[in-house]
Design a protein around this motif. Structure first.
Motif, PDB file in Angstrom:
ATOM      1  N   THR A 187       0.804  -1.155   0.108  1.00 27.61           N
ATOM      2  CA  THR A 187      -0.114  -0.056  -0.177  1.00 27.61           C
ATOM      3  C   THR A 187       0.935   1.152   0.045  1.00 27.61           C
ATOM      4  OG1 THR A 187      -1.637   1.316   1.342  1.00 27.61           O
ATOM      5  CG2 THR A 187      -0.066  -0.128   2.586  1.00 27.61           C
ATOM      6  N   ASP A 188       0.280   2.358  -0.727  1.00 23.78           N
ATOM      7  CA  ASP A 188       1.068   3.649  -0.698  1.00 23.78           C
ATOM      8  C   ASP A 188       0.595   4.454   0.240  1.00 23.78           C
ATOM      9  OD1 ASP A 188      -1.599   4.346  -1.332  1.00 23.78           O
ATOM     10  OD2 ASP A 188      -0.694   5.525  -3.331  1.00 23.78           O
ATOM     11  N   ASN A 220      -2.063   5.864   0.697  1.00 22.07           N
ATOM     12  CA  ASN A 220      -3.199   6.878   0.305  1.00 22.07           C
ATOM     13  C   ASN A 220      -4.349   6.023  -0.217  1.00 22.07           C
ATOM     14  OD1 ASN A 220      -1.858   9.235   1.119  1.00 22.07           O
ATOM     15  ND2 ASN A 220      -0.552   8.912  -0.775  1.00 22.07           N
TER      16      ASN A 220
END
Length: 629
Positions: free
Chosen positions: A223-224, A226
């Motif tokens: 996951t980033d 965001n």
């Protein structure tokens, strides 16, 4: 692996011995199908086109050796539980009879026959005599059969690819694992995203030079931060070894989905070379074998055989979640990084006979020994009602005993001048009865010379590793030692995971806190914020310290002692009540709807020897087993 598992159908008890690699002359062997197993239906109507329906197969089969011709090893297929994972709920039933043969005059032939009922139709599947293409005890073979009906016919093809279902070693991805979604022909900047997840590593075959493993249940998430999430699920094969130099080779076949892109099945491989980390740790960089110019994935996997991290913090935290946790988790509570309290500080103090009204006391050292007993030390002296005076340097247990006085731990070190209590900052009970520990003070030994509060010591009177040796692969801006030793775990390879009493700035890795878990191989295992993340601490604090550590790992040697005994009943509501006697350090109840599985966790990992659960459907048969470490 002896006495690792116990299985029971409530009302009856039976030992389930851990399976070993199958061979002629041994008992029944359970096999698990790998992801390249499939079933294919081909239906042909006269005058019309053929229709083909293919699905993956998953499940288990069980082989039992029987007497056969001289040149052949013959196995009876006792039973199987197979399903099509792409069609939920499509159980294919039990194989009633069948045989598998391998060998022959040239030693490289195999055959299999199966009598099978699918959707009410009986099939006599046969492979014929075909060439062996895998290394025993792997199994890979394709069978076929046909039926005629009215104005058409139907053919059934089954590909069985399986490996022995020996106990798996659960691996978890660590700090430094990343996924990169790159576009080689684009101008956009791509950055690696943190990757986490787990997989089971199962030994398949070995020879004098190398060992081959299969990776089951690969589940990875990136996951980033965001909201952009990537998921990768699948299986793989890993080989390590070599005639001249040790090398590793890993292939992953996974389905990648998310990240705002279409899902795709893809294969990752590495450039064959030396292992990136000291075994049993895994460090390997992977790239897509057929990445597209507009999208190519690459992975950095940093993994270790860890199921759970149990620890205490140096500072209290307040969970922001409402899940049965107290409003405040105190520094002396024994926590799991899975977001639960293993043992409360209050329970530990009551076990010692702490006077009523005694507030929380920090826990500075932690170990779990066979029988499920927790060993620990206190952050300060305590006058108890049952044990008398307990020093901050004494090793005590949740069974209400003083296991070792501080002078028992330090006696052979020859410390001069003699001090009544050196303190106890960390401890590990080794399998041979030796105790590793660290103290709170710098000292001098008549035989060993100067001793640092950050040295890893032994009650046998030796320095296992100095603080300087632990930090040798790091690059602190200040002195290369003197940062203390708050928690540690020594792996069978000799690699040491540890935390320091004081944080420092590393010129390569950046700031390192007293709550981060490090390896003496020079890398960060886990940041403190990640270790407490599932408690969702309220506030801006990201470091709560790491005061003690115990690792639940499948590499713990099996505890010896009396055989496990498991007793089960149902309460009036049909819920299971299990009790067992087992020599292991910790246990977990697993359940399944068939004796062959798949078994899934039904309880947390426990140190207790009892569990009560809840059944949602009291009409279904449920099989329980207890796994111990």
């Amino acid at each position: 692996m002896k006495n690792r598992l116990l299985m029971v159908l409530l009302g009856f008890t039976a030992l389930l011995a851990a399976p070993v690699v199958a061979d002629a002359g041994e008992g029944p062997q359970l096999y698990r199908l790998t992801s390249d197993s499939w079933i294919e239906h081909v239906t042909q109507i006269v005058g019309g086109p053929a229709t083909v329906q293919s699905n993956r197969l998953s499940g288990y089969i069980r082989l039992s050796p029987v007497v056969g011709p001289l040149d052949w090893n013959v196995f009876q297929i006792l039973d199987a539980v197979l399903s099509e994972p792409d069609s939920p709920g499509s159980a294919l039933g039990m194989i009633g009879s069948g045989y598998y043969r391998r060998g022959g005059r040239t030693g490289d032939q195999q055959s299999m026959t199966l009598s099978w009922v699918v959707d009410g139709v009986s099939w006599d599947l046969d492979s014929g005599v075909v060439q062996i293409v895998e290394t025993w005890p792997e199994l890979r073979i394709t069978l076929g059969a046909s039926h005629s009906f009215g104005d058409g016919s139907q053919k059934l093809f089954v590909r069985l690819s399986a490996v022995p279902a020996v106990p798996a070693t659960r691996y978890r991805l660590l700090e430094g694992s990343t996924l990169l979604d790159d576009c080689p022909i684009c101008d956009r900047l791509s950055r690696p995203l943190p990757l986490r997840g787990e997989f089971d590593l199962v030994p398949v075959s070995s020879n004098s030079f190398s060992t081959r493993y299969h990776l089951f249940d690969v589940k990875l998430t990136a996951t980033d931060g965001n909201g952009l999430v990537y998921l990768a699920e699948g299986e793989g094969d890993y080989t390590v070894g070599g005639e001249v130099a040790i090398s590793q080779e890993l292939m992953l076949n996974v389905l990648v989905k998310g990240g705002g892109r279409d899902s795709k099945s893809t294969t990752f491989t590495n450039s064959v070379g030396p292992p990136g980390r000291l075994w049993p740790m895994l460090g390997v960089d992977l790239a897509e074998t057929k990445g597209a110019p507009a999208q190519t994935y690459s992975l950095q996997l940093r993994a270790a055989p860890v199921r759970e991290l149990w620890f205490t913090t140096s500072r209290s935290l307040k969970p922001a979640i409402n899940s049965g946790l107290p409003l405040e988790i105190v520094a002396g509570d024994v926590l799991s990084d899975q977001g639960r309290i293993v043992k409360s500080n209050a329970d530990l103090l009551v076990a010692l006979g702490a006077p009523a009204g005694t507030g929380p006391i920090a826990i500075d050292a932690l170990a779990v020994v066979p029988g499920g007993t927790l060993l620990f030390s206190l952050g300060k002296d305590l006058a108890t009602t049952s044990l008398g005076a307990v020093s901050e340097g004494d090793l005590v247990s949740d069974a209400g005993k003083i296991v070792k006085r501080n002078h028992d731990l330090t006696a052979r070190l020859g410390i001069m001048p003699i001090v009544s209590d050196e303190g106890l900052d960390a401890v590990q009970a080794m399998e041979d009865g030796e105790t590793y520990f660290s103290t709170r003070r710098d000292d001098f030994s008549e035989t060993l010379g100067p001793l640092s509060r950050g040295d890893l010591l032994s009650d046998q009177g030796k320095v296992v590793k100095t603080n300087q040796e632990l930090l040798k692969q790091f690059h602190p801006a200040g002195p290369a030692s003197g940062y203390g030793l708050d928690a540690f775990h020594v792996w069978p390879s000799g690699e040491v995971w540890f935390s320091t009493e004081e944080g420092f700035n590393d010129s390569v890795l950046g700031p390192i806190t007293d709550g981060d878990l490090l390896s003496d191989q020079g890398y960060i295992v886990a940041r403190n914020a990640e270790m407490v993340a599932k408690f969702q601490p309220f506030g801006a604090i990201t470091n709560y310290g790491l005061a003690s550590l115990f690792i639940v790992t499948d590499l713990l040697p099996a505890a010896t002692g009396a055989p496990m005994m498991l007793h089960g009943t149902f309460d009036e509501s049909g819920n299971p009540l299990l009790r067992w006697d087992a020599p292991g350090r910790c246990c977990q109840v697993e359940s399944a709807n068939t004796p062959l599985g798949p078994f899934l966790p039904a309880s947390p990992i426990l140190t207790s020897r009892s569990w009560s659960g809840t059944r949602t459907n009291v009409e279904e048969s449920v099989f329980y087993r207890v796994r111990q470490w």
